[in-house]
Design an enzyme around this catalytic site. Sequence first.
Site, mmCIF file in Angstrom:
data_model
loop_
_atom_site.group_PDB
_atom_site.id
_atom_site.type_symbol
_atom_site.label_atom_id
_atom_site.label_comp_id
_atom_site.label_asym_id
_atom_site.label_seq_id
_atom_site.Cartn_x
_atom_site.Cartn_y
_atom_site.Cartn_z
ATOM 1 N N ASP A 117 -2.419 -14.095 5.542
ATOM 2 C CA ASP A 117 -2.123 -13.001 4.623
ATOM 3 C C ASP A 117 -1.687 -13.514 3.253
ATOM 4 O OD1 ASP A 117 -2.622 -11.376 6.786
ATOM 5 O OD2 ASP A 117 -0.518 -10.904 7.185
ATOM 6 N N GLU A 121 -0.967 -15.631 11.268
ATOM 7 C CA GLU A 121 -0.992 -14.353 10.551
ATOM 8 C C GLU A 121 -0.401 -14.480 9.157
ATOM 9 O OE1 GLU A 121 -2.249 -11.188 9.664
ATOM 10 O OE2 GLU A 121 -2.042 -10.829 11.815
ATOM 11 N N SER A 128 -7.073 -8.474 10.070
ATOM 12 C CA SER A 128 -5.859 -9.068 9.502
ATOM 13 C C SER A 128 -6.160 -9.717 8.154
ATOM 14 C CB SER A 128 -5.294 -10.125 10.457
ATOM 15 O OG SER A 128 -4.733 -9.534 11.590
#
Length: 636
Positions: A307, A303, A551
Amino acid sequence: MRTQAIVSVLAALALVLASPTPRASHVVHEKRVAPPPQWTRTRRLASNVVLPVRVGLAQRNTDKLEDMLMDIAHPNSANYGKHWSPSRIAATFAPAPESIGTVRGWLEDSGVHSSRIRLSPSRGWIDFNATAQELEELIGAEYHVYTHESGAEHISCDSYSVPKHVQPHIEIITPTLHFDAKVVSSDPPILPGASRNLGQPGVGVTPKTTGRVKGVKAELANCDKMITPDCLRALYNVNYKPIAIHKNSYGIVEYTPQAFLQSDLDMFFTNFSKSLVGTSPTLVSIDGGVVQTQNQSFGFNGESDLDLQYGMALVAPQPVTLYQAGDLPQGASFNNLLDALDKSYCTFEGGDDPNQDGIYPDPLPGGFAGPESCGIVTPANVISTSYASDEADLTPFYATRQCNEYGKLGLMGVTILYSSGDQGVAGNGGRCLNPDGSQTKNGTRFNPLFPAVCPFVTAVGATQVNPNATVNDPESACEQVIFSGGGFSNFFARPKFQEAAVTRFLRDHPPPFTSAQFNTSASRGFPDLSANGANYVIAVDGEFALVFGTSASSPVVGAILTLINDARLAIGKRPIGFINPTIYSDFFNGAFNDITTGGNQGCGTPGFTSAPGWDPVTGLGTPNFPKLLERWLLLP
């Protein structure tokens, strides 16, 4: 049966004698029909367990919050862009003295001595300790211990009541329904609550991967198979280099133990953004938030790596702020983040809540020993978060209280983005709702995500470059590995800014579903817009992998909006702030790439279908940077 009847009569008599407040005057304030998934009721809570009770007082003017936001965020308003100060917000929404007096009077009349009652410094909470038996009698509840399949235990009740004359003065009481109270034990450990598990691998919205890839090249001809920063620039016509980087800011939120690896960032930047090699995000540690390196795997690093690699690459040389929330023993909740961003929230209606949030200083071994992070930083102009929970895991009062804070950040000029989810019309883990409100994978009612359903955040869905298509061809809704989260809230009413667009969709493209499957009343539709969410190339744990999910979509949209802020700040204008009333306005008609193909299946159905204009799969569509920039530069 006779014995049970006698016990029931005696129990009712005991309640009457124990409380001077007539039970007949009570009304149910909150009620839950089923516990969240993976939790099982195991035993009654011992009557002598002491609970830290907090009564959240009703805030003034929250019924006017939407109009206040429309006043500063709609292009036709004379006050467009005139954002509020935190002090003005705190004064506007503070509880009325009447609410403090009414609630205090109820407690004292019910036998809670005034010496036990504490009013928080912000005058937003009333606190006192009570035994489980005392609290049960006070609010007509029955407390049980629930056990998670992991072994974690929590205290909860199924409903609670307050006197009718008190109800308008109360928003929420904890601990009650919210599955985040700790079991008090003489033999620790104290286990983290559900709301503080955001960063744990596999919890909530997390990116999906199809595994490692080799031979990665930044070639536009390959964007249907591998998305890179150049693919996104081509898809959304982004050709802009920031020039007002010292005035601008972009924040990306991660929850411990999720963490990036600097070696992964450098591996990615070496291939796709060489000027950033050796560059790290600017760390803001919230409540001991740490970029841990002890646990390394896709579940812990995927994650954050995703990002930051795309967020940083798309806005370079603009620095990116990393809001790392929660220490390793406790983790953090959305409220911990909000406390750190807005001191008026922290000292007024959030924070310091042992039943909902991480509490600091943390007494657990290795815990953060400092004070809670309360208003420690000015919020970035744009904040992207790729985490979410099921709306059904919460209660309307709990969700509304937090949603209103996102609205207040919008009043301050902050753009808040949340991923809409990866399971189509289903919730996290593919769970759907049953008629009784419980969640299972074979449920048939659609299960929307929070905070995406909050009308005061911008929810971001996912699209894809279709197989064998190019970046010059229209995208469709993402149907590879994940399905764009979307649908309609079961809690929140449809906001004014969205009314025309959603009504048009329901009229021109009526879904083949009934009220048994989704909320057909005038409810909030989501997402608001979308960006690509399929086949992202990321560096994770020293190798390249393909990643899928909203995401990815949220930080990409955040980067594009950050570039628009840069252009406005460079000519002396203010940041764009809360964008929903703006992007739904007639002035922005045609500023998005309309997505008209693809669906978001789930709950045993094909889900909704993309259509011209707004739809509950991809929202208004994907950003067309030049058109968005042109319109926002024309606004004050």
